[in-house]
Design an enzyme around this catalytic site. Sequence first.
Site, mmCIF file in Angstrom:
data_model
loop_
_atom_site.group_PDB
_atom_site.id
_atom_site.type_symbol
_atom_site.label_atom_id
_atom_site.label_comp_id
_atom_site.label_asym_id
_atom_site.label_seq_id
_atom_site.Cartn_x
_atom_site.Cartn_y
_atom_site.Cartn_z
ATOM 1 N N LEU A 152 2.765 -2.212 7.565
ATOM 2 C CA LEU A 152 2.715 -3.575 8.131
ATOM 3 C C LEU A 152 2.678 -4.644 7.035
ATOM 4 O O LEU A 152 3.640 -5.390 6.836
ATOM 5 C CB LEU A 152 1.481 -3.691 9.034
ATOM 6 N N LYS A 180 -4.474 5.782 2.535
ATOM 7 C CA LYS A 180 -3.370 6.117 1.640
ATOM 8 C C LYS A 180 -3.934 6.162 0.220
ATOM 9 O O LYS A 180 -4.802 5.363 -0.088
ATOM 10 C CB LYS A 180 -2.275 5.040 1.721
ATOM 11 N N SER A 215 -4.583 -1.141 7.886
ATOM 12 C CA SER A 215 -5.346 -2.292 8.365
ATOM 13 C C SER A 215 -5.972 -2.114 9.734
ATOM 14 O O SER A 215 -5.318 -1.709 10.698
ATOM 15 C CB SER A 215 -4.443 -3.530 8.398
ATOM 16 N N ARG A 264 -10.111 -1.685 2.858
ATOM 17 C CA ARG A 264 -10.979 -2.853 2.668
ATOM 18 C C ARG A 264 -12.105 -2.573 1.680
ATOM 19 O O ARG A 264 -12.338 -3.341 0.745
ATOM 20 C CB ARG A 264 -11.548 -3.278 4.027
ATOM 21 N N THR A 312 1.231 -10.685 4.634
ATOM 22 C CA THR A 312 -0.187 -10.998 4.801
ATOM 23 C C THR A 312 -0.949 -10.886 3.480
ATOM 24 O O THR A 312 -2.117 -11.271 3.419
ATOM 25 C CB THR A 312 -0.828 -10.037 5.828
ATOM 26 N N ASN A 342 -6.916 -4.688 11.241
ATOM 27 C CA ASN A 342 -6.494 -5.917 11.922
ATOM 28 C C ASN A 342 -5.077 -5.830 12.477
ATOM 29 O O ASN A 342 -4.541 -6.837 12.945
ATOM 30 C CB ASN A 342 -6.585 -7.099 10.944
ATOM 31 N N ASP A 398 5.595 -0.824 0.824
ATOM 32 C CA ASP A 398 5.648 -1.730 -0.342
ATOM 33 C C ASP A 398 4.574 -1.394 -1.384
ATOM 34 O O ASP A 398 4.535 -2.029 -2.437
ATOM 35 C CB ASP A 398 5.462 -3.186 0.094
ATOM 36 N N GLY A 404 -2.178 -2.007 -0.144
ATOM 37 C CA GLY A 404 -2.191 -0.675 0.457
ATOM 38 C C GLY A 404 -3.548 0.004 0.403
ATOM 39 O O GLY A 404 -3.748 1.067 0.985
HETATM 40 C C1 BG6 Z 1 -3.392 -2.747 3.899
HETATM 41 C C2 BG6 Z 1 -3.324 -3.880 2.905
HETATM 42 O O1 BG6 Z 1 -2.269 -2.763 4.717
HETATM 43 O O2 BG6 Z 1 -4.569 -2.881 4.708
HETATM 44 C C3 BG6 Z 1 -4.602 -3.920 2.071
HETATM 45 O O3 BG6 Z 1 -2.197 -3.694 2.046
HETATM 46 C C4 BG6 Z 1 -5.819 -4.019 3.003
HETATM 47 O O4 BG6 Z 1 -4.555 -5.024 1.192
HETATM 48 C C5 BG6 Z 1 -5.805 -2.856 3.994
HETATM 49 O O5 BG6 Z 1 -7.033 -3.976 2.248
HETATM 50 C C6 BG6 Z 1 -6.960 -2.920 4.990
HETATM 51 O O6 BG6 Z 1 -6.813 -4.053 5.784
HETATM 52 P P1 BG6 Z 1 -7.914 -4.667 6.767
HETATM 53 O O7 BG6 Z 1 -7.124 -5.686 7.560
HETATM 54 O O8 BG6 Z 1 -8.393 -3.544 7.626
HETATM 55 O O9 BG6 Z 1 -8.992 -5.251 5.928
HETATM 56 MG MG MG Z 2 1.777 -2.746 2.537
#
Ligand code: BG6
Ligand code: MG
Length: 222
Positions: free
Chosen positions: A10, A145, A116, A49, A17, A118, A170, A46
């Site tokens: 994503l 990952k 993520s 958090r 983002t 989110n 990416d 990638g």
């Molecule tokens: C990944 C991002 O897709 O999601 C990372 O590349 C991020 O930078 C990770 O830390 C976790 O995301 P979130 O939204 O759960 O904090």
């Molecule tokens: Mg990515």
Amino acid sequence: MHTKACIFDLDGVLVDTAKYHFLAWKRLADELGVNFTETDNERLKGVSRMASLEIILELGNRHLPVIEREKLASVKNRWYVEYISKMTPEEILPGVLDFINELKANKIKIALGSASKNTPLILERVGMKKLFEAVADGNVVHNAKPDPEVFLKAAEMVGTEPSECVVFEDAVAGVEAALRAGMICVGIGDQNVLSDSHLVVKGLDEMNIEKILVLEKRLGYE
Ligand code: BG6
Ligand code: MG
């Protein structure tokens, strides 16, 4: 065609983002008095958090108990959610919708594989929720990952063998995860950074079915 499913990361593949993650982490780093730059931010792509927070604390040579780290991660997430809550469909990266529609027209299954938590909010905000037959994200996956779990889960959800999946990623950790899952991997970004991928393009606006067919042939799949 050998490929049966395409699995998309994503952040950084479908939407940009990374800039919002940076703004939120930067605000936290400033409050902690830790020097954190856009170059440092590359290391966070990638990465989960908590692992991202640990990189920032390490940059400032700061050691904090787990309970404190959890509080900081949730403060950062609150700020991040404020940014992504204002996202619009205009923030979908160039070429994304055309490529996904071309895949769908060719009966290729479409899945999402992201670290993520989110993911549901972002998909909702940019109006992409309905495009995916399966979503494997930070809410259903336990191992971040470069562990292949997220992509294996996505393949399972769409009922496709890993060897019949193409992943678009990416981040270096994501490319490694895709390869460990036994999938074809297309890197999105810089050739020098993503050189382990089977193919690298700058963005999904450079992708089409024809390129997947050429790639399959090169890798010995017919
Ligand atoms: C990944 C991002 O897709 O999601 C990372 O590349 C991020 O930078 C990770 O830390 C976790 O995301 P979130 O939204 O759960 O904090
Ligand atoms: Mg990515």
